[in-house]
Design an enzyme around this catalytic site. Sequence first.
Site, PDB file in Angstrom:
ATOM      1  N   GLY A   1      40.779  28.357  53.096  1.00  0.00           N
ATOM      2  CA  GLY A   1      39.753  27.668  53.886  1.00  0.00           C
ATOM      3  C   GLY A   1      39.274  26.397  53.220  1.00  0.00           C
TER       4      GLY A   1
ATOM      5  N   GLU B   1      49.381  28.024  56.120  1.00  0.00           N
ATOM      6  CA  GLU B   1      50.174  26.883  55.665  1.00  0.00           C
ATOM      7  C   GLU B   1      50.701  26.113  56.885  1.00  0.00           C
ATOM      8  OE1 GLU B   1      50.588  26.006  52.319  1.00  0.00           O
ATOM      9  OE2 GLU B   1      49.003  27.479  52.308  1.00  0.00           O
TER      10      GLU B   1
ATOM     11  N   GLY C   1      42.642  30.245  46.301  1.00  0.00           N
ATOM     12  CA  GLY C   1      41.621  29.490  47.056  1.00  0.00           C
ATOM     13  C   GLY C   1      40.406  29.200  46.193  1.00  0.00           C
TER      14      GLY C   1
ATOM     15  N   LYS D   1      52.502  30.951  44.266  1.00  0.00           N
ATOM     16  CA  LYS D   1      51.288  31.212  43.478  1.00  0.00           C
ATOM     17  C   LYS D   1      51.601  32.142  42.301  1.00  0.00           C
ATOM     18  CE  LYS D   1      48.121  30.746  47.434  1.00  0.00           C
ATOM     19  NZ  LYS D   1      47.571  31.445  48.594  1.00  0.00           N
TER      20      LYS D   1
HETATM   21  N1  LIG Z   1      44.254  25.465  53.882  1.00  0.00           N
HETATM   22  C1  LIG Z   1      43.933  26.244  52.843  1.00  0.00           C
HETATM   23  O1  LIG Z   1      43.112  27.179  52.952  1.00  0.00           O
HETATM   24  C2  LIG Z   1      44.535  26.011  51.521  1.00  0.00           C
HETATM   25  C3  LIG Z   1      45.548  25.103  51.340  1.00  0.00           C
HETATM   26  N2  LIG Z   1      46.085  24.902  50.094  1.00  0.00           N
HETATM   27  C4  LIG Z   1      47.110  23.895  49.895  1.00  0.00           C
HETATM   28  O2  LIG Z   1      46.519  22.603  50.036  1.00  0.00           O
HETATM   29  C5  LIG Z   1      47.455  21.680  50.579  1.00  0.00           C
HETATM   30  C6  LIG Z   1      46.885  21.070  51.846  1.00  0.00           C
HETATM   31  O3  LIG Z   1      46.652  22.096  52.778  1.00  0.00           O
HETATM   32  P1  LIG Z   1      45.793  21.829  54.106  1.00  0.00           P
HETATM   33  O4  LIG Z   1      44.633  20.984  53.786  1.00  0.00           O
HETATM   34  O5  LIG Z   1      45.571  23.159  54.707  1.00  0.00           O
HETATM   35  O6  LIG Z   1      46.828  21.017  54.982  1.00  0.00           O
HETATM   36  P2  LIG Z   1      46.510  20.060  56.196  1.00  0.00           P
HETATM   37  O7  LIG Z   1      47.758  19.992  56.993  1.00  0.00           O
HETATM   38  O8  LIG Z   1      45.252  20.447  56.872  1.00  0.00           O
HETATM   39  O9  LIG Z   1      46.243  18.636  55.482  1.00  0.00           O
HETATM   40  C7  LIG Z   1      47.239  17.850  54.950  1.00  0.00           C
HETATM   41  C8  LIG Z   1      46.842  16.386  55.121  1.00  0.00           C
HETATM   42  O10 LIG Z   1      47.794  15.591  54.432  1.00  0.00           O
HETATM   43  C9  LIG Z   1      48.246  14.551  55.283  1.00  0.00           C
HETATM   44  N3  LIG Z   1      49.641  14.264  54.948  1.00  0.00           N
HETATM   45  C10 LIG Z   1      50.658  15.153  54.901  1.00  0.00           C
HETATM   46  N4  LIG Z   1      51.788  14.523  54.546  1.00  0.00           N
HETATM   47  C11 LIG Z   1      51.479  13.233  54.360  1.00  0.00           C
HETATM   48  C12 LIG Z   1      52.219  12.073  53.992  1.00  0.00           C
HETATM   49  N5  LIG Z   1      53.533  12.140  53.777  1.00  0.00           N
HETATM   50  N6  LIG Z   1      51.560  10.902  53.884  1.00  0.00           N
HETATM   51  C13 LIG Z   1      50.234  10.823  54.131  1.00  0.00           C
HETATM   52  N7  LIG Z   1      49.487  11.882  54.484  1.00  0.00           N
HETATM   53  C14 LIG Z   1      50.089  13.062  54.592  1.00  0.00           C
HETATM   54  C15 LIG Z   1      48.107  15.097  56.700  1.00  0.00           C
HETATM   55  O11 LIG Z   1      47.995  14.049  57.658  1.00  0.00           O
HETATM   56  C16 LIG Z   1      46.855  15.937  56.583  1.00  0.00           C
HETATM   57  O12 LIG Z   1      45.695  15.175  56.867  1.00  0.00           O
HETATM   58  C17 LIG Z   1      48.740  22.484  50.789  1.00  0.00           C
HETATM   59  O13 LIG Z   1      49.545  22.329  49.662  1.00  0.00           O
HETATM   60  C18 LIG Z   1      48.259  23.928  50.887  1.00  0.00           C
HETATM   61  O14 LIG Z   1      49.233  24.845  50.472  1.00  0.00           O
HETATM   62  C19 LIG Z   1      45.632  25.574  48.997  1.00  0.00           C
HETATM   63  C20 LIG Z   1      44.637  26.496  49.105  1.00  0.00           C
HETATM   64  C21 LIG Z   1      44.017  26.804  50.381  1.00  0.00           C
HETATM   65  N1  LIG Z   2      47.770  29.703  53.291  1.00  0.00           N
HETATM   66  C1  LIG Z   2      47.112  30.067  52.071  1.00  0.00           C
HETATM   67  C2  LIG Z   2      46.069  29.056  51.751  1.00  0.00           C
HETATM   68  C3  LIG Z   2      45.526  29.205  50.393  1.00  0.00           C
HETATM   69  O1  LIG Z   2      46.224  29.158  49.407  1.00  0.00           O
HETATM   70  C4  LIG Z   2      46.479  31.422  52.203  1.00  0.00           C
HETATM   71  O2  LIG Z   2      46.340  31.884  53.348  1.00  0.00           O
HETATM   72  O3  LIG Z   2      46.139  32.015  51.176  1.00  0.00           O
END
Ligand SMILES: NC(=O)C1=CN([C@@H]2O[C@H](COP(=O)(O)OP(=O)(O)OC[C@H]3O[C@@H](n4cnc5c(N)ncnc54)[C@H](O)[C@@H]3O)[C@@H](O)[C@H]2O)C=CC1
Ligand SMILES: N[C@@H](CC=O)C(=O)O
Length: 382
Positions: A287, A176, A120, A191
């Site tokens: 987050g 996720e 993160g 990771k």
């Molecule tokens: N939420 C977290 O705290 C963290 C997330 N991540 C990574 O970041 C990435 C995003 O995570 P989040 O923001 O939590 O997910 P999320 O689900 O909140 O956001 C994903 C966005 O991408 C869009 N999207 C998905 N597939 C699509 C497609 N085929 N075409 C167009 N738009 C599309 C969705 O509509 C959504 O707005 C993931 O790979 C996750 O593992 C990494 C570190 C922390």
């Molecule tokens: N789902 C993941 C998001 C960040 O990588 C976590 O909880 O650590």
Amino acid sequence: MNIAVMGCGTVGGGVVEIIDNRMGENSGLRVTRILDKIFREGDNRFTSEISDITNDDTIDVVVESMGGIEPAHSFILAALNAGKHIVTSNKAVVSQYMKEFVDAANNNNVGLFLEATAGGGVPWIHNLMRVKRIDNITAFSGIINGTSNFIIDKMEREGSDFNETLKLAQEKGYAEANPSADIDGDDVKAKSMISASIAFNTLCSDEIPTSGIRNLTIEDIEAFKEMGMRVRMITRGKVEGNKYYVTVEPQVCADNTLEANTPGYFNTVSLTGETIGELKFFGAGAGALPTANAIVQDILDCKDGKRPVYDFSRTLEFDETIMDSSYLFRTKAERALPKGAIMIRPGYFEIAGKYPAEAHKIAEGLLVEDPTTFMASLQKTI
Ligand SMILES: NC(=O)C1=CN([C@@H]2O[C@H](COP(=O)(O)OP(=O)(O)OC[C@H]3O[C@@H](n4cnc5c(N)ncnc54)[C@H](O)[C@@H]3O)[C@@H](O)[C@H]2O)C=CC1
Ligand SMILES: N[C@@H](CC=O)C(=O)O
């Protein structure tokens, strides 16, 4: 520097928020395109067409925060091949296609920035790369999933229900899209593959034994407390000679360690270098804003002309014999336990001197007879 953000959810939305509203005009950063399947009303930067990004010569950097494998994989390649730098938080796609992305970045003379794929907001990848300027990294370990730590901590402090706490982690945007990745260990595995590939200069095997906290109960937490221990979801990676190994599983740690005292959605992750010794990093592991912060740091590095260099040229054998451990099993399937299992309290058994894949296989066998079985390694110095 003009930026396109692909995926404007929790993380991508955080990137837009920081650049649009928090950094000010002097940052020199502008989000000029946003690709998503859901458009924000009144914001004409939104598109659903990747060609609006790849064909736009004014865009320098593409942030990928859509998640998942496809179309993220094709879109990242398309952007790299169009000469755009990539900054991504998507560990699932990077762990699967790391070599292909690095080759495409090198062929197109652009940067591939991965800070937000592990830890993160914690500057973990940056520091793995930095330490390697002087040292060989011989080991890493710790907590690199915020959601599982949030669940365990809330169960420990408040006796909260596992499923309700997972729901809360989803509402807060930590989990996720498929939260089984958080509770079954696959997020930590992805990771860990990225961390090990960078730390050990070798493309990490995907045959990492992986188990999670799905079967953890309040009774387990109470039992560990009485033993002066706490459980945490832990990655471990190690190099010895020409061998390396990585394993992902819950670990029961002494209750005075930094890992055992890591609260909420925070991460504590350590590396060991030859001259630096052990270094520990602590911070928000998930987050919107912490992760977006890591992405914007990468963008600023890119703006300063920095380009991460990945070296996977070291030939190492993935060999579990360098990582024997003691394992704890809570199970009703006593008869299926191997010889040498010692009951340390009713229902809880310790088996010493097991290699990870062997221990995970024992757990799989026990789960057939008792689907509530829980397994954890017992902490020792790696
Ligand atoms: N939420 C977290 O705290 C963290 C997330 N991540 C990574 O970041 C990435 C995003 O995570 P989040 O923001 O939590 O997910 P999320 O689900 O909140 O956001 C994903 C966005 O991408 C869009 N999207 C998905 N597939 C699509 C497609 N085929 N075409 C167009 N738009 C599309 C969705 O509509 C959504 O707005 C993931 O790979 C996750 O593992 C990494 C570190 C922390
Ligand atoms: N789902 C993941 C998001 C960040 O990588 C976590 O909880 O650590």
